[in-house]
Every structure is written in C-alpha cells, then in structure tokens.
Scaffold this motif. Structure first.
Motif, mmCIF file in Angstrom:
data_model
loop_
_atom_site.group_PDB
_atom_site.id
_atom_site.type_symbol
_atom_site.label_atom_id
_atom_site.label_comp_id
_atom_site.label_asym_id
_atom_site.label_seq_id
_atom_site.Cartn_x
_atom_site.Cartn_y
_atom_site.Cartn_z
ATOM 1 N N ARG A 66 0.852 -1.180 0.000
ATOM 2 C CA ARG A 66 0.000 0.000 0.000
ATOM 3 C C ARG A 66 0.892 1.235 0.000
ATOM 4 N N SER A 67 0.638 2.144 -0.930
ATOM 5 C CA SER A 67 1.485 3.339 -0.996
ATOM 6 C C SER A 67 1.269 4.205 0.240
ATOM 7 N N ILE A 68 2.364 4.640 0.846
ATOM 8 C CA ILE A 68 2.226 5.528 2.003
ATOM 9 C C ILE A 68 2.738 6.926 1.673
ATOM 10 N N MET A 69 2.964 7.186 0.404
ATOM 11 C CA MET A 69 3.543 8.491 0.022
ATOM 12 C C MET A 69 2.597 9.650 0.289
ATOM 13 N N ARG A 70 1.325 9.423 0.151
ATOM 14 C CA ARG A 70 0.406 10.546 0.289
ATOM 15 C C ARG A 70 -0.303 10.592 1.646
ATOM 16 N N LEU A 71 0.081 9.681 2.547
ATOM 17 C CA LEU A 71 -0.559 9.691 3.868
ATOM 18 C C LEU A 71 -0.014 10.840 4.716
ATOM 19 N N PRO A 72 -0.881 11.498 5.525
ATOM 20 C CA PRO A 72 -0.338 12.441 6.494
ATOM 21 C C PRO A 72 0.535 11.682 7.503
ATOM 22 N N LEU A 73 1.511 12.365 8.059
ATOM 23 C CA LEU A 73 2.516 11.718 8.913
ATOM 24 C C LEU A 73 1.924 10.823 10.000
ATOM 25 N N HIS A 74 0.865 11.296 10.670
ATOM 26 C CA HIS A 74 0.344 10.514 11.793
ATOM 27 C C HIS A 74 -0.374 9.245 11.336
ATOM 28 N N ARG A 75 -0.672 9.148 10.030
ATOM 29 C CA ARG A 75 -1.321 7.937 9.535
ATOM 30 C C ARG A 75 -0.297 6.850 9.190
ATOM 31 N N VAL A 76 0.957 7.247 9.003
ATOM 32 C CA VAL A 76 1.980 6.282 8.601
ATOM 33 C C VAL A 76 2.223 5.253 9.705
ATOM 34 N N ALA A 77 2.384 5.744 10.950
ATOM 35 C CA ALA A 77 2.602 4.818 12.058
ATOM 36 C C ALA A 77 1.428 3.843 12.167
ATOM 37 N N ARG A 78 0.239 4.344 11.859
ATOM 38 C CA ARG A 78 -0.965 3.519 11.997
ATOM 39 C C ARG A 78 -1.029 2.397 10.974
ATOM 40 N N THR A 79 -0.191 2.475 9.913
ATOM 41 C CA THR A 79 -0.145 1.352 8.978
ATOM 42 C C THR A 79 0.708 0.206 9.537
ATOM 43 N N GLY A 80 1.452 0.470 10.630
ATOM 44 C CA GLY A 80 2.259 -0.584 11.240
ATOM 45 C C GLY A 80 3.753 -0.382 11.102
ATOM 46 N N LEU A 81 4.140 0.865 10.861
ATOM 47 C CA LEU A 81 5.542 1.194 10.642
ATOM 48 C C LEU A 81 6.023 2.085 11.788
ATOM 49 N N GLY A 82 7.041 1.612 12.532
ATOM 50 C CA GLY A 82 7.531 2.386 13.677
ATOM 51 C C GLY A 82 8.875 3.017 13.388
ATOM 52 N N PHE A 83 9.185 4.089 14.094
ATOM 53 C CA PHE A 83 10.392 4.865 13.804
ATOM 54 C C PHE A 83 11.122 5.192 15.100
ATOM 55 N N VAL A 84 12.432 4.866 15.132
ATOM 56 C CA VAL A 84 13.274 5.249 16.269
ATOM 57 C C VAL A 84 14.360 6.168 15.731
ATOM 58 N N PRO A 85 14.305 7.468 16.069
ATOM 59 C CA PRO A 85 15.215 8.425 15.441
ATOM 60 C C PRO A 85 16.650 8.283 15.938
ATOM 61 N N GLU A 86 17.562 8.821 15.148
ATOM 62 C CA GLU A 86 18.980 8.768 15.485
ATOM 63 C C GLU A 86 19.254 9.413 16.842
ATOM 64 N N GLU A 87 18.555 10.530 17.124
ATOM 65 C CA GLU A 87 18.806 11.233 18.389
ATOM 66 C C GLU A 87 17.946 10.668 19.519
ATOM 67 N N ARG A 88 17.259 9.562 19.238
ATOM 68 C CA ARG A 88 16.475 8.776 20.200
ATOM 69 C C ARG A 88 15.142 9.403 20.568
ATOM 70 N N GLY A 89 15.109 10.718 20.677
ATOM 71 C CA GLY A 89 13.835 11.392 20.894
ATOM 72 C C GLY A 89 13.161 11.061 22.221
ATOM 73 N N ILE A 90 13.963 10.941 23.281
ATOM 74 C CA ILE A 90 13.368 10.786 24.608
ATOM 75 C C ILE A 90 12.975 12.179 25.105
ATOM 76 N N PHE A 91 11.753 12.278 25.634
ATOM 77 C CA PHE A 91 11.243 13.593 26.031
ATOM 78 C C PHE A 91 11.647 13.927 27.465
ATOM 79 N N ALA A 92 12.240 15.109 27.637
ATOM 80 C CA ALA A 92 12.741 15.520 28.951
ATOM 81 C C ALA A 92 11.597 15.834 29.913
ATOM 82 N N SER A 93 10.488 16.317 29.387
ATOM 83 C CA SER A 93 9.396 16.734 30.270
ATOM 84 C C SER A 93 8.453 15.564 30.583
ATOM 85 N N LEU A 94 8.820 14.363 30.122
ATOM 86 C CA LEU A 94 8.017 13.182 30.427
ATOM 87 C C LEU A 94 8.853 12.213 31.269
ATOM 88 N N SER A 95 8.179 11.537 32.186
ATOM 89 C CA SER A 95 8.882 10.528 32.971
ATOM 90 C C SER A 95 9.204 9.340 32.067
#
Ligand SMILES: Nc1ncnc2c1ncn2[C@@H]1O[C@H](COP(=O)(O)OP(=O)(O)OP(=O)(O)O)[C@@H](O)[C@H]1O
Ligand SMILES: [Mg+2]
Lengths: 295, 249
Positions: free
Chosen positions: B82-111
């Motif tokens: 299924r093409s995911i090129m035209r999906l809005p960003l928040h719909r991509v994860a919902r297709t079953g594709l997860g992303f772990v960024p290079e900088e890890r993206g741990i949030f400081a203001s969250l426990s």
C-alpha cells in the motif's frame, strides 16, 4: 486600629484582595498564553479579545437568551473555545511554516477586528453585568469585609489554574501536549494526530480567556476594550514568568497581582508601572524568565 | 562492483513474496539541496536489513523520507502493498511502521513511564508493559524519573521499547549503537535478536557492520544519496575488504 508599616490593616487587606483579584485574571490569561505558545509557538495577541468575547458572550446570553451567570460560565467559554478552534483551523494553521512574526501579526489583526466589531455595535461605554444572586453581599472575616463575588473569583481561578496544571502534568493527554511541545514532528510520527492536538490546544487556551471574561463581567464592566487594557500587563507577566512555562505563568500571575496591590498601598505612584519595572529587571538578570529554561 | 542493481539482487529474497517495504526511486530534498537521488530497497517480512554507508551519505535521510518526515520527496514507498507516500505523517505509524530516530527522541518533560506509554498502540501483538519491564528492569526502577535522566544506553532501550509496545510490524532504527559502550552495544544486539524472534522486520542504519553482521539478513550500501551495493549476509565475508574501503573504516 491595627497598623502595619503605618498602614491600617483593613486598607492593606483591601488592596491585597484587589491585587489577588487582578492576579487571578493575570494567571488565567497568562496560563492560556503559555499553553498556546508552548505548543503552537504563536504569541496570541488576540487573547485579550477572546477574554472580551467571553464577557460579551455572557452578557448576550443573558440579554438575548435569558441564560444567567451559571449557564454562561459553561457556555461562554465553549463558544469562545469553538471560535478559537475555527480560527486555528481556517487561518492560523496556514502560518505555522512561516516566521513567528506572521502569527503575531495575524492575531494582532484579529484582536483589532474583534474589538472594532464590538465597538461598532456596543460603543466604548461598558455594559453592566450583575453578579449572581448567590454570590452577592459580603462576609465579615474579622480583619476585613470580603465581598462574596470577589472571594469566588479568586477561588474559581485557583481551581481552574491548578486543574489545568494537573491535567497537563499528570494525565496522558497532558503527556501528549508536553511531548508535542518538545518535538511535535516525532509525536506525529508515532501516530498522534498532532494537527487536531494543535486545534484543540488553541481552542482550550482561548476558552480559558473566555472563562476569565465571564468571571470578570460582574467585577469590571463588559466593554469592547476590556481585553486590550489588561493584555499588555498579561504579556509582561508571561515574559516575567518565562514563555511556555505553565506553572511559571500561574505563580507569576498571582504574584504580580499582589505586588501591584501592595504597591498601591505603599507607593501608589508606581502601581501602574511596577509590573513593567519588574519585567525590565527580570529580562536583564534572567532573560528566559523566572521559570523559563534557558535554551 | 557486483550486484549493484538492488532490485535484481533482491529478487531471490522473500521466497517469491512481495516485499513488506518496497522503496523505488526515492528522492528527497532539504530545501534546494538534493539529498537522495533515487533510492531502491526492499525489506521482506521478518528480515533485518542493514543500511551501511559513510557519514552524510543519506542513511538517516532515507529513513526519514520513507517515514514521511521529509515532505519534499518523490518516488514510491509501499508498505504491505500500500502506498504511504500521500498519507499524512500521523497515519503512517498507523499502517504498522515504527520509527526510532537517530537522536532517540526521549522527552525531557516526560517521565520514563510516560515516554514508554506515549506512542499510541496501532495494532494488536505489541509487547505489554509488564513484558517490557521484565526485559528492562532498570526502566521499571527509574520509571518516575525524567526520561532524559537515563544513561545513553538506557535511553536507547527506552526508545526501542516504546515502539515495541505499539504493535508495529516493522521498525526503522537509526544507529542504535552510536556512542554507546561495548557492553551496552552487546545488550542492544540481544534486544534486536528478540525483535527478530518476535517476527518484527527491522530496517537498521548502522556504521558498525561487524555488529550488524550478527543480526542482519541483508545489506545495502549507500553513497552520495544512492544505493551502490546490495548483498546478503552470506556474501559478507567476501565483501569485507571492499566494504572497509567503501566505508573508510
Ligand atoms: N536538516 C538538514 N538540512 C540540510 N541538509 C541536511 C539536513 N540533514 C542532513 N542534511 C544533509 O543531507 C546529507 C545526508 O545526511 P544524512 O543525515 O541522511 O546522512 P547519514 O548517512 O545519516 O549520516 P550519519 O552517518 O552522519 O548519520 C548530508 O550531506 C547532510 O549534510
Ligand atoms: Mg544519520
């Protein structure tokens, strides 16, 4: 009569109360500004106009629909919140990719438009709005006489501010908001509908201004310019507390209201500028604000 | 160089089934700067595929363009046919594709726990919080402290763990071992094996191909925004020398 630093106690208490009332409005308004700025990076110059809109919504609900204070306390913020969401969705959203200056200019223009419209229909003289039956009168606290409605304003604003703070800091919705404030793109890549989060957040911030407007209606008069008179001080409060800091906005709001009140007792000449003097000092010593994080 | 056409090299993989992730002629831009010049790659279900290449050749850009984090892109990206090129960003994860960024993206203001619970569950089959705490007891111990108070290695594990909760079927994982001590790298390697045994597909960016060799099924090599090589893990020994040169190790 009891005197404190040469000032009679009831006079001191009276000014403290006035300060606390003003502080309640500062806190509610700067809280909304801080929530909006934190997530959307928009300096919402229309905030004073939404406060005015809240007061006018209450007044019109009574005048045209016979809905009284308690109904207005629920409905007016809803109306203001929905108006805010519509504005975010249809207009503000288009400016996100651009320089922050555009958001500021847009909301400034929006404030002028809203205030101008109301001035056209209602003139500049205020419309009176009576406090609800249950909150009229006053209570003698021994050291001072407390008008019931004013006590209510302080209590209500405290509950709303602390409730908002608790939702942001302690719930999972709040976690989305905090995370998106740090890195909205990543939160969206996780599958959270960030565009909707932005719309709701803007609407919520505006609704807080709307609540402040309803609370203010019986204290001040309902007038098209009530917001622009207040909002300048509120911006100073936000700068002092630190842009984007939720707790900072609340604490600084009450604190500066009280400082202003005390100033009226001890050095009335400076009462109108004391907030701005504090702002200048804070900017010199701690440019990120009292509660802001340096970045 | 042999096997420079990734499509034909990929053909025997996946036992005739279509690739789970299929990228064709993907281009991407940062403003005016053309960063990807037509990338092709396949990841088949259950595979761990490693993307190798020197610094700045476009590995991160490839992951970000697949995910849709870079909007200025062209080409075709299909996830599960299924093409995911035209999906809005928040719909991509919902297709079953997860992303772990290079900088890890741990949030400081969250426990730590809020960080773990943040990504919404997008499909059944994700790990439960109990399972995750079972594998990472130190996350349980520190669950009330701010996410960024964790060590680099713990942050990386948290970054991966929170995606495991969501039930995605493929993870895009950008340099998980970067800057970590050898013992921690070892643990991350173990963790990737666990992912694999759960049937998760992984598209891994990794500079350290000796590390990648232990878990990867297939390799791609990038240079200057293009794929320059593609080979299976069995061919790795024969390539080691060429790779050392290509990667400047
Ligand atoms: N945000 C950006 N804006 C402009 N150019 C960028 C940006 N990010 C990366 N680039 C450029 O795009 C090219 C590819 O970068 P990319 O980060 O994808 O490389 P990489 O292979 O992941 O490198 P590394 O191994 O250092 O992580 C580089 O030339 C880089 O300078
Ligand atoms: Mg990279």
């Amino acid at each position: 009569m009891t005197m404190i630093f040469g000032v009679p106690l009831p006079a001191l208490m009276g000014q403290l109360l006035v300060g606390l009332i003003n502080g309640s409005f500062y806190a509610l308004l700067s809280l909304g500004l801080a929530v909006i700025f934190g997530l959307l990076r928009v300096i919402n110059f229309a905030h004073g106009a939404f406060y005015m809109l809240g007061a006018f919504a209450a007044w019109m609900l009574l005048a045209y629909a016979g809905i009284g204070y308690w109904g207005a306390l629920v409905l007016a913020p809803l109306i203001v919140g929905v108006a805010g969401m519509a504005i975010e969705r249809l207009m503000l959203r288009r400016l996100y990719g651009l320089d922050h200056l555009y958001g500021l200019l847009f909301t400034f223009g929006l404030a002028l438009l809203l205030e101008g419209t109301f001035r056209h229909f209602f003139g500049t003289s205020g419309q009176p709005y009576a406090a609800p039956e249950a909150l009229r009168g006053a209570t003698n606290l021994g050291f001072m006489v407390l008008p019931n409605y004013r006590g209510w304003v302080v209590a209500a604003s405290l509950v709303i501010c602390l409730g908002t703070w608790a939702v942001i800091e302690k719930t999972s919705i709040g976690a989305y908001l905090r995370a998106a404030t740090e890195n909205a793109t990543l939160v969206q890549a996780f599958g959270v509908n960030v565009p909707v989060l932005l719309t709701v957040t803007y609407g919520f911030g505006c609704a807080l201004a709307g609540i402040a407007g309803v609370l203010a209606a019986p204290v001040f008069q309902v007038s098209p310019l009530m917001g622009s008179n207040l909002i300048i001080v509120v911006f100073a409060v936000v700068v002092i507390g630190g842009m984007g800091s939720i707790l900072g906005a609340i604490v600084t709001g009450y604190m500066l209201g009280i400082v202003e009140g005390l100033c009226k007792v001890f050095y009335p000449e400076a009462a109108n500028i004391v907030v701005f003097v504090i702002m200048a000092i804070v900017l010199l010593l701690r440019p990120a604000g009292l509660f802001g994080k340096d970045s | 160089m042999a096997g420079t056409d990734p499509v034909s090299a990929a053909a025997p993989r996946g036992a005739g089934k279509a690739a789970q992730l299929q990228v064709r002629n993907l281009e991407a831009w940062y403003g005016e700067s053309h960063a990807l010049h037509g990338v092709d790659l396949d990841v088949f279900a259950g595979e761990t595929v490693t993307l190798l290449g020197r610094n700045g050749v476009g590995k991160t850009t490839t992951l970000r363009a697949i995910m849709g984090l870079i909007r200025k892109r062209r080409g075709e990206v299909e996830f599960e046919q299924r093409s995911i090129m035209r999906l809005p960003l928040h719909r991509v994860a919902r297709t079953g594709l997860g992303f772990v960024p290079e900088e890890r993206g741990i949030f400081a203001s969250l426990s730590v726990e809020e960080n773990l619970m943040l990504p919404p569950v997008v499909a059944k089959g994700g790990m439960s919080v109990e399972e995750i705490y079972g594998i990472f007891p130190n996350l349980l111990e520190r669950r009330t402290s701010p996410g960024t108070r964790l060590s680099g290695g713990e942050q990386q594990m948290l970054a991966i763990a929170r995606i495991l909760r969501t039930g995605v079927r493929m993870i895009l994982l950008d340099e998980p071992t970067e800057g970590l001590a050898p013992v921690i790298v070892e643990r991350i390697g173990e963790m990737l094996k666990v992912l694999k045994s759960h049937g998760l597909s992984v598209l891994l960016v990794e500079q350290n191909f000796r590390f990648a060799a232990r878990i990867a099924d297939h390799f791609y090599v990038m240079d200057h925004g293009r794929m320059i090589d593609s080979f299976s893990v069995a061919d790795l020994p024969a390539r080691t020398e060429a790779l050392n040169t290509a990667l400047g190790v």
